[in-house]
Design an enzyme around this catalytic site. Structure first.
Site, PDB file in Angstrom:
ATOM      1  N   ASP A  93      99.680  24.046  82.069  1.00  0.00           N
ATOM      2  CA  ASP A  93      99.449  24.405  80.669  1.00  0.00           C
ATOM      3  C   ASP A  93     100.499  25.448  80.286  1.00  0.00           C
ATOM      4  O   ASP A  93     101.218  25.975  81.146  1.00  0.00           O
ATOM      5  CB  ASP A  93      98.007  24.898  80.475  1.00  0.00           C
ATOM      6  CG  ASP A  93      97.537  24.717  79.032  1.00  0.00           C
ATOM      7  OD1 ASP A  93      98.377  24.440  78.152  1.00  0.00           O
ATOM      8  OD2 ASP A  93      96.322  24.860  78.776  1.00  0.00           O
ATOM      9  N   ASP A 128     101.145  24.239  71.897  1.00  0.00           N
ATOM     10  CA  ASP A 128     100.386  23.795  70.733  1.00  0.00           C
ATOM     11  C   ASP A 128      99.526  24.956  70.244  1.00  0.00           C
ATOM     12  O   ASP A 128      99.315  25.930  70.970  1.00  0.00           O
ATOM     13  CB  ASP A 128      99.501  22.598  71.115  1.00  0.00           C
ATOM     14  CG  ASP A 128      98.577  22.914  72.281  1.00  0.00           C
ATOM     15  OD1 ASP A 128      99.102  23.361  73.337  1.00  0.00           O
ATOM     16  OD2 ASP A 128      97.348  22.761  72.156  1.00  0.00           O
ATOM     17  N   ALA A 196      91.348  22.418  71.793  1.00  0.00           N
ATOM     18  CA  ALA A 196      90.482  23.370  71.072  1.00  0.00           C
ATOM     19  C   ALA A 196      89.029  22.916  70.958  1.00  0.00           C
ATOM     20  O   ALA A 196      88.371  23.175  69.951  1.00  0.00           O
ATOM     21  CB  ALA A 196      91.066  23.675  69.692  1.00  0.00           C
ATOM     22  N   CYS A 279      70.501  19.294  95.726  1.00  0.00           N
ATOM     23  CA  CYS A 279      71.831  18.748  95.997  1.00  0.00           C
ATOM     24  C   CYS A 279      71.959  18.599  97.501  1.00  0.00           C
ATOM     25  O   CYS A 279      71.375  19.361  98.269  1.00  0.00           O
ATOM     26  CB  CYS A 279      72.879  19.724  95.465  1.00  0.00           C
ATOM     27  SG  CYS A 279      74.575  19.294  95.887  1.00  0.00           S
ATOM     28  N   CYS A 281      75.182  18.363  98.994  1.00  0.00           N
ATOM     29  CA  CYS A 281      76.580  18.608  99.368  1.00  0.00           C
ATOM     30  C   CYS A 281      76.590  19.493 100.625  1.00  0.00           C
ATOM     31  O   CYS A 281      75.555  20.037 101.009  1.00  0.00           O
ATOM     32  CB  CYS A 281      77.338  19.254  98.207  1.00  0.00           C
ATOM     33  SG  CYS A 281      77.117  21.023  98.049  1.00  0.00           S
ATOM     34  N   CYS A 284      74.938  22.885 100.180  1.00  0.00           N
ATOM     35  CA  CYS A 284      73.489  22.899  99.962  1.00  0.00           C
ATOM     36  C   CYS A 284      72.715  22.377 101.174  1.00  0.00           C
ATOM     37  O   CYS A 284      71.518  22.646 101.289  1.00  0.00           O
ATOM     38  CB  CYS A 284      73.147  22.115  98.700  1.00  0.00           C
ATOM     39  SG  CYS A 284      73.922  22.851  97.253  1.00  0.00           S
TER      40      CYS A 284
HETATM   41  N1  GUN Z   1      93.080  24.572  77.139  1.00  0.00           N
HETATM   42  C1  GUN Z   1      91.894  24.430  76.481  1.00  0.00           C
HETATM   43  N2  GUN Z   1      92.115  24.066  75.194  1.00  0.00           N
HETATM   44  C2  GUN Z   1      93.453  23.963  75.039  1.00  0.00           C
HETATM   45  C3  GUN Z   1      94.276  23.594  73.927  1.00  0.00           C
HETATM   46  O1  GUN Z   1      93.819  23.293  72.823  1.00  0.00           O
HETATM   47  N3  GUN Z   1      95.636  23.572  74.155  1.00  0.00           N
HETATM   48  C4  GUN Z   1      96.172  23.901  75.387  1.00  0.00           C
HETATM   49  N4  GUN Z   1      97.503  23.845  75.522  1.00  0.00           N
HETATM   50  N5  GUN Z   1      95.402  24.253  76.422  1.00  0.00           N
HETATM   51  C5  GUN Z   1      94.065  24.282  76.254  1.00  0.00           C
HETATM   52 ZN    ZN Z   2      75.437  21.343  96.497  1.00  0.00          ZN
END
Ligand code: GUN
Ligand code: ZN
Length: 492
Positions: A93, A128, A196, A279, A281, A284
């Site tokens: 990101d 963005d 978002a 659970c 796993c 657990c």
């Molecule tokens: N991580 C969570 N939401 C967003 C987003 O709208 N844009 C980016 N780039 N990373 C995110």
């Molecule tokens: Zn578990």
């Protein structure tokens, strides 16, 4: 023509696909869960993610690496895969999320894309603007323009064989989301995150999440791989997959563990309130609830994070199996019972049933009617549309019960709630082989009545008699007046 993504199997809006990530030299099967790695705060090491959890892909934040001196230098010198010690594909990101949290960041789209390329990212993200829900339309439009400009700029950066995300923004305005999606689909970028939505998910606004994703999907081609940015709670994976999302990222597994929260597919529990661990796993089975509580802080956090990841990956596998078997919507009906807001999400998804009908396979296993919402599934919609085109032979007896051999009729069709009528010759074809409870509910009967009404409308010259078993007058009131009704239970 997009060539990094191929669909293999479809159920409702959900799909199993293959995402080819050339720079990593791997093909990832979707739906896929990308664990989030915060390079400054590793709860489960990436090596362990690969070896113990089978993670083929993860996501980390290039902005954090860029703005942390020691990390930046090592990433540039040794590469991201070595820095994190992860053999699979790495998505990065850009710092957009930090932008939305703190108001500003110190890099441009060009700089951070080049940085992502230089450190060896496999899928990069431009900067963005994650416009929050419910802002003014003016703000949403203005920020969307900026996002679009940055995506166009991203197209001009030399990114080699690195894939690039093209996030879809537009706040809670469906028309802006759709327009944004159409624009991103027109770029030569590769993967399409819906952005978002974290604030919506934090507030359990699943109906709004569904509207936002549905709008984005309207603007994207069916061959577009879609990432739901920030979706990490296993309770909502089935809903998101059924909408047509292919990639998820989970920071939740680590963030929740930090607060002693235990994820389940039916919601979140605090470790304090658990007497039993629902659970099996490795975590657990090795611990009791008391045993987990007694662990020292750091071990407890790691154990909870591991459990949270296990249930998350398990749910992704279950969803893939459901798509393969054609019962994704039955899984979703169960998940929709986890929380009233999930039910709102599922009901909102069913508002778009005609969209899923286009991609839904014509034949699957067996349709199970398991809730009133089943009456709104794409298969029912499809059968009703077909009824309007079926022609009937003169005088027709429609019945829930046994066929009538009375001479008064030219034929006797079966009525199966929620589908409605069909010629008996279709009894063994999907979805009319459906398993429906003996004790049908009002919604299923109403849907059957809608089916009969459609058949009558398409056959104005036909004569119809409906033999039902004690259906109430107000349900039968949905029938055209020309249909004669007989209560088969009346003369027993
Ligand atoms: N991580 C969570 N939401 C967003 C987003 O709208 N844009 C980016 N780039 N990373 C995110
Ligand atoms: Zn578990």
């Amino acid at each position: 023509m997009r060539d990094c993504f191929e669909l293999r199997e479809v159920d409702a809006g959900g799909r199993i696909g293959e995402l080819r990530i050339p720079r990593a030299g791997v093909t990832v099967e979707t739906p896929a869960l990308l664990p989030v790695i915060n390079p400054n705060l590793v709860t489960i090491t990436p090596r362990r993610l690969a070896e113990e959890f089978g993670a083929e892909i993860l996501i980390t934040n290039s902005y954090i690496i860029h703005s942390t001196e020691g990390l930046r230098e090592r990433a540039l010198a040794d590469g991201l895969h070595e820095l994190l010690d992860f053999p699979g594909a790495i998505v990065t990101d850009s710092g957009s999320f930090q932008l939305s949290e703190y108001g500003e960041i110190t890099v441009t789209t060009e700089e951070i894309l080049e940085f992502q390329h230089d450190i060896g990212s496999d899928v990069a993200t431009p900067v963005d603007i994650p416009t929050p829900p419910d802002v003014s339309r003016e703000r949403a439009m203005e920020e969307l323009e900026t996002t679009k400009e940055r995506l166009e700029l991203a197209e001009t950066v030399d990114t080699g064989d690195m894939l690039v995300n093209a996030p879809v923004q537009g706040s809670t305005y469906p028309d802006l989301r759709e327009e944004a999606a159409r624009h991103t689909d027109g770029t030569d970028l590769d993967v399409f995150p819906v952005g978002a939505v974290v604030p919506l998910m934090n507030e359990y606004r699943y109906a709004d999440v569904v509207e936002v994703v549905a709008a984005a999907k309207r603007g994207l081609g069916a061959d577009a791989p879609v990432h739901l940015f920030g979706a990490g709670h296993p309770m909502m994976f089935a809903l998101a997959v059924a909408m047509g999302c292919d990639l998820f990222d989970s920071a939740a597994y680590a963030l929740y563990a930090r607060d002693d929260r235990y994820l389940t597919v039916r919601g979140t529990r605090h470790l304090e309130e658990l007497d039993y661990l629902p659970c099996s796993c490795p975590v657990c089975t090795d611990h009791t609830a008391d045993g987990l509580r007694e662990l020292p802080d750091e071990h407890r956090e790691e154990a909870l994070a591991a459990h949270n990841l296990h249930v998350s990956f398990e749910e992704i596998s279950r969803i893939k199996g459901a798509i393969r078997e054609g019962n994704l919507l039955e899984l979703l009906e169960a998940r929709a019972r986890s929380h009233p807001t999930m039910l709102d999400g599922y009901r909102t998804l069913l508002d778009h049933t005609e969209v899923f009908e286009r991609s839904d396979p014509v034949s699957k296993g067996t349709f199970f009617y398991v809730s009133q919402e089943s009456a709104r599934r794409p298969e029912v919609y499809r059968h009703h549309a077909r009824l309007e085109r079926l022609s009937v032979p003169g005088r027709l007896f429609l019945t829930e019960g046994e066929p009538s051999d009375a001479d008064a009729y030219d034929a006797s069709w079966r009525v199966l709630p929620p589908f409605g009528p069909f010629p008996r010759a279709l009894s063994r074809t999907y979805p009319l082989t459906a398993e429906v409870p003996e004790r049908t509910d009002r919604r299923a009967r109403e849907a059957a009545v809608e089916g009969i009404a459609g058949l009558v409308e398409g056959n104005p010259d036909g004569e119809f008699t409906f033999g039902h078993r004690g259906w109430s007058a107000d349900v039968l009131a949905g029938l055209p007046e020309s249909v004669e009704t007989v209560d088969l239970t009346a003369d027993r």
